[in-house]
Design a protein around this motif. Sequence first.
Motif, mmCIF file in Angstrom:
data_model
loop_
_atom_site.group_PDB
_atom_site.id
_atom_site.type_symbol
_atom_site.label_atom_id
_atom_site.label_comp_id
_atom_site.label_asym_id
_atom_site.label_seq_id
_atom_site.Cartn_x
_atom_site.Cartn_y
_atom_site.Cartn_z
ATOM 1 N N THR A 23 25.760 -10.879 29.652
ATOM 2 C CA THR A 23 24.692 -9.979 30.079
ATOM 3 C C THR A 23 24.594 -9.783 31.588
ATOM 4 O O THR A 23 24.034 -8.794 32.021
ATOM 5 C CB THR A 23 23.332 -10.496 29.577
ATOM 6 N N ASN A 24 25.087 -10.695 32.370
ATOM 7 C CA ASN A 24 24.959 -10.610 33.829
ATOM 8 C C ASN A 24 26.330 -10.661 34.470
ATOM 9 O O ASN A 24 26.744 -11.689 34.977
ATOM 10 C CB ASN A 24 24.101 -11.758 34.368
ATOM 11 N N LYS A 42 30.582 -4.771 32.421
ATOM 12 C CA LYS A 42 30.483 -4.335 31.033
ATOM 13 C C LYS A 42 30.777 -2.850 30.904
ATOM 14 O O LYS A 42 31.056 -2.359 29.820
ATOM 15 C CB LYS A 42 29.102 -4.649 30.466
#
Length: 67
Positions: A23-24, A42
């Motif tokens: 996510t980060n 991403k």
Amino acid sequence: MNGIPDLSAAVWRKSSYSDGGGTNCVEVADGYPDLVPVRDSKVPEGPAVVFGVDSWASFVSGVREAV
């Protein structure tokens, strides 16, 4: 040129500030004097944000203080 470098040949590396999870994931590209290109790993085909070196240093300093 409008001040934004051609990043098509950029070599990206994951920032040491990314948490390693899914996510980060922030990536930065080296080799651009006085600039720090940043993107979301991403979405590598997505846009990059380009910071001046001083602005990037201020951002990183603020993040370190907040943690």
